[in-house]
Design a protein around this motif. Structure first.
Motif, PDB file in Angstrom:
ATOM      1  N   PRO A 187       8.738   4.034  -0.135  1.00  0.00           N
ATOM      2  CA  PRO A 187       8.436   3.026  -1.158  1.00  0.00           C
ATOM      3  C   PRO A 187       7.128   2.284  -0.914  1.00  0.00           C
ATOM      4  O   PRO A 187       6.551   1.732  -1.854  1.00  0.00           O
ATOM      5  N   GLU A 188       6.646   2.291   0.342  1.00  0.00           N
ATOM      6  CA  GLU A 188       5.413   1.567   0.637  1.00  0.00           C
ATOM      7  C   GLU A 188       4.188   2.250   0.043  1.00  0.00           C
ATOM      8  O   GLU A 188       3.107   1.665  -0.027  1.00  0.00           O
ATOM      9  N   ALA A 213      -0.580   5.318  -7.234  1.00  0.00           N
ATOM     10  CA  ALA A 213      -1.747   6.159  -7.502  1.00  0.00           C
ATOM     11  C   ALA A 213      -1.930   7.205  -6.401  1.00  0.00           C
ATOM     12  O   ALA A 213      -2.274   8.355  -6.653  1.00  0.00           O
ATOM     13  N   LEU A 214      -1.637   6.774  -5.184  1.00  0.00           N
ATOM     14  CA  LEU A 214      -1.783   7.677  -4.048  1.00  0.00           C
ATOM     15  C   LEU A 214      -0.742   8.790  -4.131  1.00  0.00           C
ATOM     16  O   LEU A 214      -1.031   9.958  -3.843  1.00  0.00           O
ATOM     17  N   ALA A 215       0.459   8.423  -4.538  1.00  0.00           N
ATOM     18  CA  ALA A 215       1.531   9.411  -4.685  1.00  0.00           C
ATOM     19  C   ALA A 215       1.123  10.468  -5.701  1.00  0.00           C
ATOM     20  O   ALA A 215       1.298  11.670  -5.497  1.00  0.00           O
ATOM     21  N   SER A 218       5.821  16.980   1.992  1.00  0.00           N
ATOM     22  CA  SER A 218       5.177  15.957   1.151  1.00  0.00           C
ATOM     23  C   SER A 218       5.555  14.576   1.654  1.00  0.00           C
ATOM     24  O   SER A 218       4.717  13.676   1.726  1.00  0.00           O
ATOM     25  N   ILE A 219       6.834  14.406   1.980  1.00  0.00           N
ATOM     26  CA  ILE A 219       7.305  13.095   2.427  1.00  0.00           C
ATOM     27  C   ILE A 219       6.655  12.730   3.759  1.00  0.00           C
ATOM     28  O   ILE A 219       6.196  11.599   3.952  1.00  0.00           O
ATOM     29  N   ASP A 220       6.587  13.709   4.657  1.00  0.00           N
ATOM     30  CA  ASP A 220       5.925  13.459   5.944  1.00  0.00           C
ATOM     31  C   ASP A 220       4.484  13.018   5.737  1.00  0.00           C
ATOM     32  O   ASP A 220       3.989  12.114   6.399  1.00  0.00           O
ATOM     33  N   TRP A 221       3.832  13.705   4.811  1.00  0.00           N
ATOM     34  CA  TRP A 221       2.432  13.396   4.554  1.00  0.00           C
ATOM     35  C   TRP A 221       2.313  11.961   4.014  1.00  0.00           C
ATOM     36  O   TRP A 221       1.470  11.186   4.460  1.00  0.00           O
ATOM     37  N   THR A 280       2.631   9.537   6.730  1.00  0.00           N
ATOM     38  CA  THR A 280       1.423   9.499   7.541  1.00  0.00           C
ATOM     39  C   THR A 280       0.352   8.651   6.875  1.00  0.00           C
ATOM     40  O   THR A 280      -0.300   7.828   7.521  1.00  0.00           O
ATOM     41  N   LEU A 281       0.183   8.847   5.551  1.00  0.00           N
ATOM     42  CA  LEU A 281      -0.849   8.106   4.835  1.00  0.00           C
ATOM     43  C   LEU A 281      -0.559   6.610   4.880  1.00  0.00           C
ATOM     44  O   LEU A 281      -1.466   5.794   5.050  1.00  0.00           O
ATOM     45  N   VAL A 282       0.721   6.266   4.759  1.00  0.00           N
ATOM     46  CA  VAL A 282       1.087   4.857   4.827  1.00  0.00           C
ATOM     47  C   VAL A 282       0.784   4.295   6.225  1.00  0.00           C
ATOM     48  O   VAL A 282       0.190   3.225   6.368  1.00  0.00           O
ATOM     49  N   GLU A 283       1.169   5.052   7.248  1.00  0.00           N
ATOM     50  CA  GLU A 283       0.902   4.627   8.636  1.00  0.00           C
ATOM     51  C   GLU A 283      -0.585   4.364   8.844  1.00  0.00           C
ATOM     52  O   GLU A 283      -0.975   3.409   9.504  1.00  0.00           O
ATOM     53  N   LEU A 284      -1.405   5.252   8.290  1.00  0.00           N
ATOM     54  CA  LEU A 284      -2.846   5.142   8.511  1.00  0.00           C
ATOM     55  C   LEU A 284      -3.492   4.112   7.590  1.00  0.00           C
ATOM     56  O   LEU A 284      -4.668   3.815   7.724  1.00  0.00           O
ATOM     57  N   GLY A 285      -2.723   3.592   6.654  1.00  0.00           N
ATOM     58  CA  GLY A 285      -3.259   2.604   5.720  1.00  0.00           C
ATOM     59  C   GLY A 285      -4.333   3.165   4.806  1.00  0.00           C
ATOM     60  O   GLY A 285      -5.306   2.497   4.473  1.00  0.00           O
TER      61      GLY A 285
END
Lengths: 442, 296
Positions: free
Chosen positions: B215-216, B220-222, B246-249, B252-257
């Motif tokens: 959810p984070e 637009a990124l999704a 896809s979910i893992d990715w 990862t994108l959320v982690e990296l901000g």
């Protein structure tokens, strides 16, 4: 409704989906639980009772649309779309480009139907599909769609990939629509074998089209994995020797001295050395490639493999095949191997002679020599003496022929001249036969 | 055996699965609903990572039933799947009796009884007093014999243990079977099940799935992620990325901000999506990514 379902089942059967009485019964049971006004629900409810594979689902969808409400009908009710029959080819293509750009599937389907309508006066069946693809010209569509201004290069590259997948989608829609027309015109049986093909494992190597090569390659790899576990297990079982009293007694101590778990000695068995001699000329290329791939995937089972390729002369490719992933290595090996000496027509005699000159010491008394090819040597000297010599040195000589036995020795095939010097010649036309040979070998 | 059904309509299936964060479409929900209504097992096929196992888990969660899972593998036999006699315990029992006068029948009755039975997943599912969800995972990995053995269980929901007799299910379990289609399953088995083919989802549903699970992630990124992953999927790869990738990715994108996916981000995170070096090279080439220092 039940009657309609009955005749739907009948049609499915004609189209090659094996709907048994039991499945008909289940399908009729589902009816009382489904909301008939919801097309999707009705369709997938029946599908879950009547289909048993993705191929069945394809056929099911086609026939369902003909039998019950066709797809996209609900949409038409709210927003009566402009009549498409008035448009000419050029305008239609413009509309299609627009729909592709915006990624609207429903619109695309309607447009595809309109295109087929205009063409159906002059063509039908497979030819209609061909005409439609010609008219639309996928390459031109790709070109026109791919250009976009005001975006950076990365975005442009993603877009290109997206366009490709949308065009693929258009192609599938066209195929589906053409198929529907064919069922209406000629009945379901005629369409059946186009969709429900023989499973890949039983397909004749010669009939595998370039579209399917990737699928076959994937199934070779999974086949190799299954074979490997199977072989490892058989080997383990086969390795069980005589009762080992010492180990059994030691093991029994944990159960208070009761002999509960007999232990056995391990027999050691050597794994066979393999020498592969593959004809890679056009006529048998698919077959040899898959065989090479399968054997390469079984590296663990056959640690010592030497591979040779030939057309009219022989070259060794063992190292190339070992260095990288099998799927990538084979095309590479084919590229670099020096297999053409004179004119690039198969010449078994010269290739064998060449093998004898350069590599005969590879054939040890533990080697299983496997020759892959159709023994069609373009009426040149078969030089069968080479094989005789090889057989004297080797443990076993096998020949795998991708042709049916009734074609052996017809035309320029010299199978029996070679068969004389082989332990056995096997017909090997599909993955299943190939797998069973490999299993017997290990 | 009573057969309480869990769902009263397809809509309810959709809604309750959504509560457990599983975004189903009508097709999936209908299959689940029908299987539940008719009390038949549901056989799911499709590529790895499209949510077959997850569906079973979420159905279990949404119905509040316990999930009993049997992971299949080559060589799985009845002893591992159904039950086994605890022979060490039986031996101890016999040895403890030594010296005392007992008829063999007495001993036999006492050692072939409940306390000496080792319950494995299938027996557990059948004997459970409360309804359970039984998941038989990757059935295509087992051998033909095991499939035949499952037939009695799947059609009658009962098993036969020679020493104890036939045990019928007290409550009807919801049964799921999954298969990655590495081999053809037998006709007999397929006939006893309802069939559902799970494929990669439509773009919209995939976006919803990702947004529900992560959810984070900005919407637009999704959107961008789904576009990219779908494009990658149509290439010929050794392992196509599925929803789990896809979910893992997304995670990862959320982690990296990350705020937007550009060349550099793609190049640095692509290894989350693609598991083989050849696939990575293939995609990098298609997207014309700059050569990465990590890849060499």
């Amino acid at each position: 409704m039940l009657e309609r379902l009955q005749s739907f089942g009948q049609k499915l059967r004609e189209a090659g989906v094996p709907v048994s009485n039991h499945e008909m019964l289940v399908a009729s049971q589902t009816l009382q639980h489904l909301d008939w006004t919801d097309r999707e629900q009705f369709k997938w409810g029946l599908a879950s009772a009547m289909c048993r594979s993705p191929g069945h689902l394809e056929v099911f969808s086609t026939l369902f649309d003909l039998f019950f409400a066709p797809e996209g009908l609900e949409l038409d009710l709210d927003t009566a779309p402009p009549d498409l029959s008035e448009l000419d080819e050029v305008e239609l293509i413009e509309q299609i480009i627009k729909a592709l750009r915006e990624g609207r599937d429903g619109e695309l389907r309607r447009l595809a139907r309109a295109v087929l309508d205009t063409l159906s006066k002059e063509a039908s069946g497979g030819f209609l599909l061909y005409r439609a693809l010609r008219t639309l010209d996928m390459d031109r569509l790709l070109q026109r769609l791919a250009e976009r201004e005001g975006v950076d290069e990365f975005e442009q590259n993603i877009w290109k990939m997206e366009v490709q997948s949308r065009l693929e989608r258009l192609r599938r829609i066209l195929e589906q629509e053409v198929r529907k027309r064919m069922v209406e015109e000629r009945g379901a049986e005629d369409v059946a074998d186009r969709i429900l093909r023989v499973p890949l494992e039983e397909r004749d190597f010669a009939t595998i089209t370039s579209d399917e090569v990737a699928d076959v390659r994937r199934s070779v790899v999974s086949l190799a994995r299954r074979l490997a576990t199977r072989l490892a297990k058989l080997r383990k079982r086969g390795a069980r020797g005589r009762l080992d009293m010492r180990k059994t007694l030691r093991k029994s101590l944990s159960a208070g001295g009761a002999l509960t778990d007999p232990q056995f000695k391990v027999k050691s068995r050597s794994r066979p050395d393999i020498i592969l001699l593959c004809d890679v000329s056009g006529s048998v290329a698919a077959f040899t490639r898959f065989t090479l791939l399968l054997v390469a995937c079984l590296q663990v089972q056959f640690p010592r493999i030497r591979s040779f390729l030939f057309i009219d002369t022989t070259d060794e490719v063992t190292d190339t095949l070992k260095s990288t992933d099998p799927a990538d290595a084979i095309p590479k090996a084919l590229q670099i191997a020096n297999v053409i000496w004179l004119d690039g027509h198969s010449d078994y005699g010269h290739s064998f002679k060449n093998f004898h000159e350069n590599y005969i010491e590879a054939v040890t008394d533990r080697a299983h020599v496997i020759i892959l090819g159709d023994a069609r040597s373009n009426y040149r000297n078969p030089e069968a003496w080479v094989l005789k010599d090889v057989r004297e040195r080797a443990k076993r000589v096998w020949w795998l022929n991708p042709e049916a036995p009734q074609h052996w020795d017809t035309g320029d095939s010299v199978m029996s001249a070679y068969a004389e010097h082989c332990d056995a010649v096997h017909e090997c036309r599909n993955l299943k036969q190939l797998a069973s040979f490999i299993e017997r070998l290990a | 055996m009573n057969a309480p059904t869990q769902f009263s309509s397809v809509k309810e299936v959709l809604a309750r699965l959504r509560e457990t964060n599983y975004i189903a479409d009508t097709r999936v929900a209908t299959a689940v609903y029908i299987a539940d209504r008719l009390g038949k097992p549901l056989l799911m096929e499709g590529p790895a990572g499209v949510g077959k196992t997850e569906l079973a888990k979420c159905v279990a969660a949404s119905t509040g039933t316990e999930l009993v899972r049997l992971q299949c593998y080559e060589g799985l036999d009845e002893a591992r799947a159904l039950y086994e006699w605890n022979y060490r315990k039986q031996l101890l029992r016999i040895q403890a009796d030594e010296g005392r006068e007992h008829h063999w029948e007495e001993i036999e009755d006492s050692i072939f009884a409940e306390p000496f039975l080792l319950e494995r997943p299938l027996l557990k599912a059948i004997r459970s007093p409360k309804p359970v969800t039984l998941l038989i995972d990757e059935i295509d990995r087992t051998e033909f014999e095991f499939e035949a053995f499952l037939l009695e269980l799947l059609s009658e929901f009962q098993v036969t243990i020679p020493e104890l007799g036939t045990i019928a299910a007290r409550t009807q379990p919801i049964v799921f079977l999954t298969s990655n289609a590495t081999r053809e399953l037998s006709e007999a088995l397929k006939r006893r099940c309802m069939y559902l083919f799970l494929d990669y989802p439509e773009a919209e549903r995939e976006r919803d799935i990702i947004l529900t699970r992560v959810p984070e992630l900005p919407e637009a990124l999704a959107e961008q992620l789904v576009r990219l992953i779908r494009s990658i999927r149509q290439l010929e790869l050794k392992k196509r990325p599925s929803i789990s990738e896809s979910i893992d990715w997304a995670r990862t994108l959320v982690e990296l901000g990350v705020e937007t996916i550009d060349e550099n981000v793609t190049q640095e995170t692509l290894n989350v999506v693609l598991k083989y070096r050849q696939d990575l090279e293939r995609v990098s080439q298609q997207l014309k990514l700059p050569p990465s220092p990590h890849h060499n």
